[in-house]
Structure formats: C-alpha cells, structure tokens
Scaffold this active site. Sequence first.
Site, PDB file in Angstrom:
ATOM      1  N   THR A 196      12.099  44.539  67.064  1.00  0.00           N
ATOM      2  CA  THR A 196      11.340  43.102  67.721  1.00  0.00           C
ATOM      3  C   THR A 196      11.639  43.701  69.699  1.00  0.00           C
ATOM      4  OG1 THR A 196      14.032  42.206  68.679  1.00  0.00           O
ATOM      5  CG2 THR A 196      12.883  40.928  66.712  1.00  0.00           C
ATOM      6  N   LEU A 241      10.709  39.334  73.128  1.00  0.00           N
ATOM      7  CA  LEU A 241      11.244  37.798  72.583  1.00  0.00           C
ATOM      8  C   LEU A 241      10.898  37.515  70.539  1.00  0.00           C
ATOM      9  CD1 LEU A 241       7.047  36.004  73.356  1.00  0.00           C
ATOM     10  CD2 LEU A 241       9.340  35.565  74.219  1.00  0.00           C
ATOM     11  N   HIS A 242      12.562  38.163  71.291  1.00  0.00           N
ATOM     12  CA  HIS A 242      13.427  38.152  69.439  1.00  0.00           C
ATOM     13  C   HIS A 242      12.852  37.108  68.547  1.00  0.00           C
ATOM     14  CE1 HIS A 242      15.868  41.416  71.187  1.00  0.00           C
ATOM     15  NE2 HIS A 242      15.801  40.697  72.693  1.00  0.00           N
ATOM     16  N   ASP A 243      13.565  35.669  68.853  1.00  0.00           N
ATOM     17  CA  ASP A 243      13.176  34.819  67.911  1.00  0.00           C
ATOM     18  C   ASP A 243      12.171  34.679  67.810  1.00  0.00           C
ATOM     19  OD1 ASP A 243      16.008  35.216  68.572  1.00  0.00           O
ATOM     20  OD2 ASP A 243      16.148  33.700  69.955  1.00  0.00           O
TER      21      ASP A 243
END
Length: 332
Positions: A196, A241-243
């Site tokens: 990510t 924007l990991h998620d």
Amino acid sequence: MPTKLIIDTDPGVDDAFAIALAALSDEVDLLGVTSVYGNVPLAATTINARRVLALCGRDDVPVAAGAQRPLVHRHPNEARYVHGADGLSGRSHALPEPSRPLDERDAVTLMADLLAASDEPVTIAPIGPLTNIAALLAAHPAAAEKIARIVIMGGALGHGNTTAAAEFNIWSDPEAAHRVLTGGEAPCVLVPMDLTYRCAVDAAWMTELGTSGPIGTALDALTPDYREHYRGALGWDGMVLHDAVAVAEAIRPGTLRTERVAVQVECSFGPGRGATYADRRLPALRAASAESETGAETEVAVDADLDQLRAQLLAGLRTDANVPGEDRLRTL
C-alpha cells in the site's frame, strides 16, 4: 454480477476513501458496513462511517457498531496522531448527517444476518482491527460457508508503522488476526502496508480529485492532518490510501498480484507483538521443515500495476453523477 460486499472499518481518512470507493461503484452490491474501534474510539468510527455513506447518497446501506476493544488485551492507544482527533482531520462534522438510524443489531449479528440472507457468496473487507471478524467466525461458524473472500488491509512483510515490527491494524488485536488468518474458515487475502505504501498518491492526484466534484472536494477536505503525517513518513507531498487499495481488490479480484503463503501473527508481548510473518520459502523446503505446520495459507498481495491502480481509484472516487450537488455538504 456486482460483488456482494460488507466493509468492516474504523474510519480513519483512508477508510473514508475506501467506503466511498465501494459506495459509488456500480461493480458493488454494498450490503452493509460495520464499525470497530481503531484509529479513534468506536463512537467516532461509527458516526464517521455513517456520514461518509450519507455523503455518497447511500443511506440505504445499514451500519452496525461492533467491538469497542480487542478480544483479549486492551487497545493501548488510537492513531489520532495520523487521522486527527475525530479520525477525519477534525472535519467529520462537515459531512452530511445520516438520515438512516444506526442499526439496532451489533456488527457481528448484522454480518451473520446479511450472510445468511445472501443467495451467493459475500466478500468481507476488514480494513481495521480484526476483532469483529474473529468474533463472527467464532460465534457463527456456519457463516463461513457464505464468505467468498476476506480481503484484509493489514500486516507488513518488512518493517511496521506502529512499532518496528507491526502494522497498526494487526497490532491492535493480534489474537483476532491470528484467528482469522490461521483458522482456515474462509479464504483470506492480506494486503500489507509494504504494497500500500508503494501505491501512495501525490499532490497532483489529490488536486485532480479535489476539483472533480462535490464528493471529491469533500474527501480532499478530510485529509489535512493525514496528509501532513505522510509528508513526513514518505518524505514528499503525498499520502497512502491503504484501505482503498484493499477495497479495490475486494471489488475487482486480480487487481493485486498475490502469492499463496502461510502467515503467522506474533501474539507475544515482546518487541515483535503484532508482526506478520509470511513463509515465502519454496514448498519443498517448507514441507521438509520441522516448523512447517503453520495453519491455513493466505493470499498475500505483493505487487500491482501502480499507475493503473491509482487511475482506477481516482476514477472510482470521482463518480458523483447520481449524487445531488453542493447542497449535500456543509461548509468545509
């Protein structure tokens, strides 16, 4: 056919982007959203999730509140230093108030009911601590038969972000993560922060989103504290924007390239607590090892077409044709 999806979340700026990505997509049948403690306490994560759905014109989606703390040991602290005091850079109040009441069911019951009622398998995307998912699998074992995949944002194959060894979501409840990742009840995809981080977006990407319409403007307005943190973490003006990366894979399987490996979670109280260890040795070597009994295997995301993924995220978050205009937003 649209992907039937449940999101379990602790908003969180990147969670807000992930929820919006799913809520706006015509590739998704968003069955429900459940909240969990994490980036901020449960009351804040719950209202944040409901307000993001209201921003996207999705008050049809039920939201249920889940765990306030981990399965076993108390959560040491939240990530306010990254996401701001309310989880959304102090700007949660600027989003529309939801018209749909909070569901009277708890998160685990809502998920179990949605799975039981579905006529086809459902993908679950946990993008916070895994407490609700571990509780679901423990309390409703038959529910696993209806789960297509559990696409998890969490873990790190290299160094962590909360400690030297551990990523925040897994570190928040290692015992729950161990149950989900090694239990074998449902297929898991782990999207670790190693990948990510590589998908980070820059200032130009954010400017394009922020000028794309009312939803893009509102999402961009939630990022100042988060973006300031990542200026230091990345060393340049951008954010991770990991998620949303995990939800992109949940929506469109194959967006990320994965490797099938055994994953272990460190549950001791040493410096490695919350670390995720992926056994990437060749199968023959694993089979010959005395330590080869490591539980179920997990698909771990290791690569992606980064430019294509960033474009996919931007296109999904700019989709606001079906949402009323500026009057949906308060002063940002």
